[in-house]
Design an enzyme around this catalytic site. Structure first.
Site, PDB file in Angstrom:
ATOM      1  N   THR A   1       0.680  -1.152  -0.053  1.00  0.00           N
ATOM      2  CA  THR A   1       0.051   0.018   0.083  1.00  0.00           C
ATOM      3  C   THR A   1       0.856   1.371  -0.080  1.00  0.00           C
ATOM      4  O   THR A   1       1.830   1.334   0.516  1.00  0.00           O
ATOM      5  CB  THR A   1      -0.967  -0.058   1.212  1.00  0.00           C
ATOM      6  OG1 THR A   1      -1.477   1.385   1.271  1.00  0.00           O
ATOM      7  CG2 THR A   1      -0.309  -0.250   2.594  1.00  0.00           C
TER       8      THR A   1
ATOM      9  N   SER B   1      -0.748   2.797  11.130  1.00  0.00           N
ATOM     10  CA  SER B   1      -1.739   1.744  11.486  1.00  0.00           C
ATOM     11  C   SER B   1      -0.907   0.599  11.802  1.00  0.00           C
ATOM     12  O   SER B   1       0.127   0.462  11.005  1.00  0.00           O
ATOM     13  CB  SER B   1      -2.606   1.615  10.838  1.00  0.00           C
ATOM     14  OG  SER B   1      -2.852   0.873   9.769  1.00  0.00           O
TER      15      SER B   1
ATOM     16  N   TYR C   1      -2.092  -2.367  10.417  1.00  0.00           N
ATOM     17  CA  TYR C   1      -2.262  -2.775   9.205  1.00  0.00           C
ATOM     18  C   TYR C   1      -1.010  -2.213   8.442  1.00  0.00           C
ATOM     19  O   TYR C   1      -0.286  -3.075   7.958  1.00  0.00           O
ATOM     20  CB  TYR C   1      -3.671  -2.412   8.434  1.00  0.00           C
ATOM     21  CG  TYR C   1      -3.496  -2.666   7.020  1.00  0.00           C
ATOM     22  CD1 TYR C   1      -3.327  -3.457   6.496  1.00  0.00           C
ATOM     23  CD2 TYR C   1      -3.627  -1.174   6.303  1.00  0.00           C
ATOM     24  CE1 TYR C   1      -3.271  -3.806   4.806  1.00  0.00           C
ATOM     25  CE2 TYR C   1      -3.545  -1.347   4.807  1.00  0.00           C
ATOM     26  CZ  TYR C   1      -3.233  -2.445   4.554  1.00  0.00           C
ATOM     27  OH  TYR C   1      -3.322  -2.432   3.023  1.00  0.00           O
ATOM     28  N   HIS C   2      -0.740  -0.733   8.334  1.00  0.00           N
ATOM     29  CA  HIS C   2       0.261  -0.428   7.565  1.00  0.00           C
ATOM     30  C   HIS C   2       1.488  -0.620   7.816  1.00  0.00           C
ATOM     31  O   HIS C   2       2.455  -1.138   7.040  1.00  0.00           O
ATOM     32  CB  HIS C   2       0.075   0.970   7.522  1.00  0.00           C
ATOM     33  CG  HIS C   2      -1.220   1.836   6.680  1.00  0.00           C
ATOM     34  ND1 HIS C   2      -2.114   2.273   7.391  1.00  0.00           N
ATOM     35  CD2 HIS C   2      -1.324   1.960   5.405  1.00  0.00           C
ATOM     36  CE1 HIS C   2      -3.289   2.611   6.535  1.00  0.00           C
ATOM     37  NE2 HIS C   2      -2.699   2.450   5.359  1.00  0.00           N
TER      38      HIS C   2
ATOM     39  N   LYS D   1       2.720  -4.028   6.361  1.00  0.00           N
ATOM     40  CA  LYS D   1       3.071  -3.907   4.838  1.00  0.00           C
ATOM     41  C   LYS D   1       4.521  -3.411   4.921  1.00  0.00           C
ATOM     42  O   LYS D   1       5.581  -3.762   4.195  1.00  0.00           O
ATOM     43  CB  LYS D   1       2.482  -2.948   4.132  1.00  0.00           C
ATOM     44  CG  LYS D   1       0.662  -3.247   3.966  1.00  0.00           C
ATOM     45  CD  LYS D   1       0.790  -4.559   3.194  1.00  0.00           C
ATOM     46  CE  LYS D   1      -0.871  -4.938   2.694  1.00  0.00           C
ATOM     47  NZ  LYS D   1      -0.963  -5.932   1.798  1.00  0.00           N
TER      48      LYS D   1
HETATM   49  N1  LIG Z   1      -8.812  -2.671  -1.361  1.00  0.00           N
HETATM   50  C1  LIG Z   1      -8.170  -1.703  -1.305  1.00  0.00           C
HETATM   51  O1  LIG Z   1      -8.392  -0.527  -1.351  1.00  0.00           O
HETATM   52  C2  LIG Z   1      -6.599  -1.716  -1.086  1.00  0.00           C
HETATM   53  C3  LIG Z   1      -5.679  -0.709  -1.135  1.00  0.00           C
HETATM   54  C4  LIG Z   1      -4.421  -1.033  -1.424  1.00  0.00           C
HETATM   55  C5  LIG Z   1      -3.772  -2.428  -0.960  1.00  0.00           C
HETATM   56  N2  LIG Z   1      -4.713  -3.466  -1.082  1.00  0.00           N
HETATM   57  C6  LIG Z   1      -4.168  -4.357  -0.769  1.00  0.00           C
HETATM   58  O2  LIG Z   1      -4.504  -5.577  -1.812  1.00  0.00           O
HETATM   59  C7  LIG Z   1      -4.643  -6.900  -1.216  1.00  0.00           C
HETATM   60  C8  LIG Z   1      -6.224  -7.438  -1.256  1.00  0.00           C
HETATM   61  O3  LIG Z   1      -6.986  -6.525  -0.821  1.00  0.00           O
HETATM   62  P1  LIG Z   1      -8.607  -6.435  -0.922  1.00  0.00           P
HETATM   63  O4  LIG Z   1      -9.274  -5.168  -0.796  1.00  0.00           O
HETATM   64  O5  LIG Z   1      -9.062  -7.549  -1.826  1.00  0.00           O
HETATM   65  O6  LIG Z   1      -8.814  -7.372   0.421  1.00  0.00           O
HETATM   66  P2  LIG Z   1     -10.018  -8.459   1.014  1.00  0.00           P
HETATM   67  O7  LIG Z   1     -10.184  -8.555   2.617  1.00  0.00           O
HETATM   68  O8  LIG Z   1     -11.181  -8.282   0.306  1.00  0.00           O
HETATM   69  O9  LIG Z   1      -9.280  -9.925   0.507  1.00  0.00           O
HETATM   70  C9  LIG Z   1      -8.033 -10.506   1.198  1.00  0.00           C
HETATM   71  C10 LIG Z   1      -8.603 -11.597   1.095  1.00  0.00           C
HETATM   72  O10 LIG Z   1      -7.385 -12.659   1.206  1.00  0.00           O
HETATM   73  C11 LIG Z   1      -7.883 -13.710   2.344  1.00  0.00           C
HETATM   74  N3  LIG Z   1      -6.857 -13.869   3.464  1.00  0.00           N
HETATM   75  C12 LIG Z   1      -6.451 -13.154   4.563  1.00  0.00           C
HETATM   76  N4  LIG Z   1      -5.521 -13.743   5.238  1.00  0.00           N
HETATM   77  C13 LIG Z   1      -5.343 -15.124   4.519  1.00  0.00           C
HETATM   78  C14 LIG Z   1      -4.623 -16.098   5.095  1.00  0.00           C
HETATM   79  N5  LIG Z   1      -4.023 -16.045   6.169  1.00  0.00           N
HETATM   80  N6  LIG Z   1      -4.737 -17.087   4.159  1.00  0.00           N
HETATM   81  C15 LIG Z   1      -5.534 -17.296   3.099  1.00  0.00           C
HETATM   82  N7  LIG Z   1      -6.189 -16.384   2.679  1.00  0.00           N
HETATM   83  C16 LIG Z   1      -6.255 -15.279   3.444  1.00  0.00           C
HETATM   84  C17 LIG Z   1      -9.034 -13.291   2.916  1.00  0.00           C
HETATM   85  O11 LIG Z   1     -10.116 -14.368   3.173  1.00  0.00           O
HETATM   86  C18 LIG Z   1      -9.793 -12.406   1.689  1.00  0.00           C
HETATM   87  O12 LIG Z   1     -10.394 -13.221   0.675  1.00  0.00           O
HETATM   88  C19 LIG Z   1      -4.396  -6.764   0.250  1.00  0.00           C
HETATM   89  O13 LIG Z   1      -3.022  -7.117   0.611  1.00  0.00           O
HETATM   90  C20 LIG Z   1      -4.574  -5.110   0.732  1.00  0.00           C
HETATM   91  O14 LIG Z   1      -3.774  -4.768   1.483  1.00  0.00           O
HETATM   92  C21 LIG Z   1      -5.994  -3.051  -0.975  1.00  0.00           C
END
Ligand SMILES: NC(=O)c1ccc[n+]([C@@H]2O[C@H](COP(=O)([O-])OP(=O)(O)OC[C@H]3O[C@@H](n4cnc5c(N)ncnc54)[C@H](O)[C@@H]3O)[C@@H](O)[C@H]2O)c1
Ligand SMILES: NC(=O)c1ccc[n+]([C@@H]2O[C@H](COP(=O)([O-])OP(=O)(O)OC[C@H]3O[C@@H](n4cnc5c(N)ncnc54)[C@H](O)[C@@H]3O)[C@@H](O)[C@H]2O)c1
Lengths: 405, 405
Positions: A145, A186, A188-189, A192
């Site tokens: 991120t 945070s 979360y951040h 990363k």
């Molecule tokens: N959505 C955003 O705006 C955004 C922005 C920047 C970065 N990201 C990054 O993109 C990635 C995906 O984001 P998203 O919005 O699709 O999130 P999301 O929560 O919708 O999807 C994450 C998926 O990973 C699975 N998961 C989590 N931990 C797991 C584990 N230990 N084993 C197996 N599966 C696991 C969850 O069940 C979920 O289906 C993340 O790493 C997130 O940090 C997202």
């Protein structure tokens, strides 16, 4: 290519899966479905009615004749099964989206902090160790991120991953390249930021080939593939934990709720539409680093906006009011943000911007499913620190009360 | 003060415990005794015969009349008990030494990599989250390592934790202070780099008061307190995983084994005697940062030496031969290392150096317990990467064979 999509049941993962399947790749989802469990924990649900992953895969086959394989596996806690899976399937590429990704969720209570660190650090490190152990030379594309750099910066443009610094040595100044320093705001951040250190180590020590995509906030919901059938619809989070800011404004507008802006609204953030996010992942896959290369880092975003400006944009489009809430995050009230994204532009990305009419598409989604909205879940409630927590007015169940100003 | 010593049963932890107990503090050891289990796993033992922790505490009371409290607790896996313990005992200060600390052990197999990351990251993060949750404003003193910076640097003097960098902004160059960039060379060192990010976050977000001591390689074994009774003796590791380089040379000399130098011996390392290590921890405790301060970082070392020079020093003292082995680590063959330690000198540290005759003391320990040495355990065997692993000649049980050159 044979591609494993870790976290393929999620908001970014599902459209990525469909996109890569349609492009002709053999696609395997690995997911522990923890995100669905978190919906249950929080008592919230996707605005769009979302079928089980098994059913979604069945429908995709019905519609396109293509197979998506689904494997239920917890990356963070089941190292041995992960290793076995990799050894059996030997993917050419791995897209790693499997992390707990909501900053507010990561700050809710100590349990959520501990979970987020264990889950994200565990998933990433297990994957790296298993790749080395099985000797699989897959290209690993990870979603990081932009937020990892923090938002109280001194206004410098954020380069793509690295910074040259001058260091005094006994024989004069020398230039050294370092990872662009992070300032996570945070838990979360922070995870990363931890991931980034692990990637650097394993790329350097074991020649793993890694691309880290530092993504902005994703908005929108549909892609060409998710629109092919009602039951392929993407998830749409609007709650205070998982709903990202622009999607949340659009929902608030759809139900006649004021758009809740934290603090002054002067915080600038980077954004990208879900269609571009999916396309960027494909572009990154097409251009793999070689063994021994440093981790390749891209900024995956297309535009930056002040949160307050976004609220005004949506208000203008929908007639909604704007409400200012105390900011639960410990961060600068105002910041500039200039981000370089030259690498994706060079690879041919054509950005979808906010002006392109896609806002209307989200408003339509919001209106269509407005009856499914639980209004009490709309504003964000996690307080970043104990003192900030005490400042927010709460209802008897601990939810922050709206303070329209 | 009431002081919790996490990892108080270990090589640095035990003499620290005795020193602080003698200084009049109320001292509580928290340890899961995992280090003793690792001895069992590896089939090795401390050169010095080491009693159970309960027995050592009993003897200390007999000798001095002072009580050391021992609590069996796994910091990494038992978050709730840790939180309960802190809430019940509310220590004024915490010394955190409870991590898996051997780089070779952390690189042995994938299981050891995964364990090291889970254990160290888990212990540190659980502690931080529990301090915030319980609201305990204890000063946290953590033991980190000089090795976190890597050893292929460009010869710049390593400052104490921070670096000012110039960043281009639209309004000209601005100076920003960042954590001195790390380049960990093993999974163990990587975990210390992760710790550093977590400390920065929790100091900034929650006002935790943290001092991080970036320690050099500790040598020696006795302190004034451990010498008060035979059964208070400190542990002394000489095996290829846990035995640090100088102690290992002294053991090799004592049994007429050649001193095994990896690669050219041109690697420079920072050292500190166990007496100074204990004293530095006390000095750090006496000078706590305030809430809101950045993490205070000290380089905890007193001198630097090339490994080859150390071998020659010990060879000169004892008549031992020097043997060169292939280097199992992926690192520069030669490096310079200049380290600043102004802060501890300013606090009054009087360094114990190699020339001060304490080498003889260790040679005495080695000779006294020479009958307990398992000779097959003396050289280091973990290979840092798969290719390097293949280069090392091995006996049928997988132990690296001596290659005297
Ligand atoms: N959505 C955003 O705006 C955004 C922005 C920047 C970065 N990201 C990054 O993109 C990635 C995906 O984001 P998203 O919005 O699709 O999130 P999301 O929560 O919708 O999807 C994450 C998926 O990973 C699975 N998961 C989590 N931990 C797991 C584990 N230990 N084993 C197996 N599966 C696991 C969850 O069940 C979920 O289906 C993340 O790493 C997130 O940090 C997202
Ligand atoms: N010995 C050195 O040369 C040296 C050099 C630099 C830094 N350090 C650092 O100093 C600290 C102490 O080193 P040491 O040489 O005393 O190591 P050690 O292995 O002798 O002691 C560590 C102690 O921590 C305990 N421990 C580990 N994980 C734990 C957990 N999850 N819960 C509870 N207890 C746990 C172990 O049982 C052990 O008693 C370490 O953090 C190490 O990285 C040591």
């Amino acid at each position: 290519m044979k591609i494993a999509i870790l976290g393929g049941d999620g908001f970014c993962g599902w459209p990525t899966t469909l996109h890569l399947s349609e492009a002709g790749h053999e696609v395997h989802i690995i997911d522990n479905l923890s995100r669905r469990w978190i919906d249950t924990e929080l008592g919230v649900q996707s605005l769009t009615p979302m079928d089980s992953i098994q059913e979604r895969c069945r429908i995709w086959r019905e519609v396109t004749g293509r197979t998506i394989h689904f494997h239920l596996l917890d990356l963070a806690t089941d190292y041995e099964r992960l290793k076995g899976w990799l050894a059996d399937h030997r993917p050419d590429a791995i897209v790693h989206l499997a992390e707990q990704r909501a900053a507010p969720y990561s700050m809710k209570t100590d349990r959520h902090k501990v979970y987020t660190v264990r889950n994200n650090t565990g998933a990433t490190h297990n994957l790296l160790a298993a790749l080395v152990e099985t000797g699989i030379d897959a290209h690993l594309v990870h979603l990081g991120t932009m937020g990892v750099y923090g938002y109280s910066s001194i206004g410098a443009p954020i380069p793509e991953g690295y910074l040259d610094v001058e260091i005094d040595t006994p024989t004069g100044k020398k230039t050294q390249e370092i990872l662009y320093p992070t300032r996570p705001g945070s838990v979360y951040h922070m995870t990363k930021s931890l991931d980034q250190i692990m990637f650097q180590f394993y790329a350097q020590n074991d020649g793993l080939r890694i691309t880290d995509l530092h993504q902005g906030i994703v908005w929108g919901t549909h892609t060409a593939q998710t629109q092919r059938h009602d039951q392929l619809v993407n998830r749409f989070d609007y709650d205070g934990d998982y709903g990202t800011v622009l999607n949340r404004f659009l929902i608030q507008a759809a139900i006649g709720h004021p758009l809740t802006v934290h603090g002054t609204g002067g915080q600038t953030r980077a954004f990208i539409h879900i269609r571009d996010s999916v396309r960027c992942i494909e572009l990154a896959l097409s251009d793999a680093p070689r063994a021994g290369d440093r981790v390749r880092i891209f900024n995956q975003m297309t535009e930056t906006h002040r949160v307050g400006d976004l609220a005004r944009l949506v208000a203008g489009l929908t007639g909604a009011k704007v409400a200012n809430l105390p900011n639960p995050r410990k961060e600068a009230a105002e910041n500039d943000l200039i981000v370089k994204n030259d690498q994706f532009l060079a690879l041919g990305l054509e950005p979808t911007t906010l002006a392109d009419g896609l806002l209307e598409e989200v408003v339509d989604v919001a209106r269509r499913f407005a009856h499914r909205i639980d209004r009490s879940r709309v504003p964000a409630v996690s307080a970043w620190t104990k003192e900030l927590g005490a400042q927010v007015e709460r209802d008897p169940e601990g939810r922050a009360l709206r303070s329209v100003s």
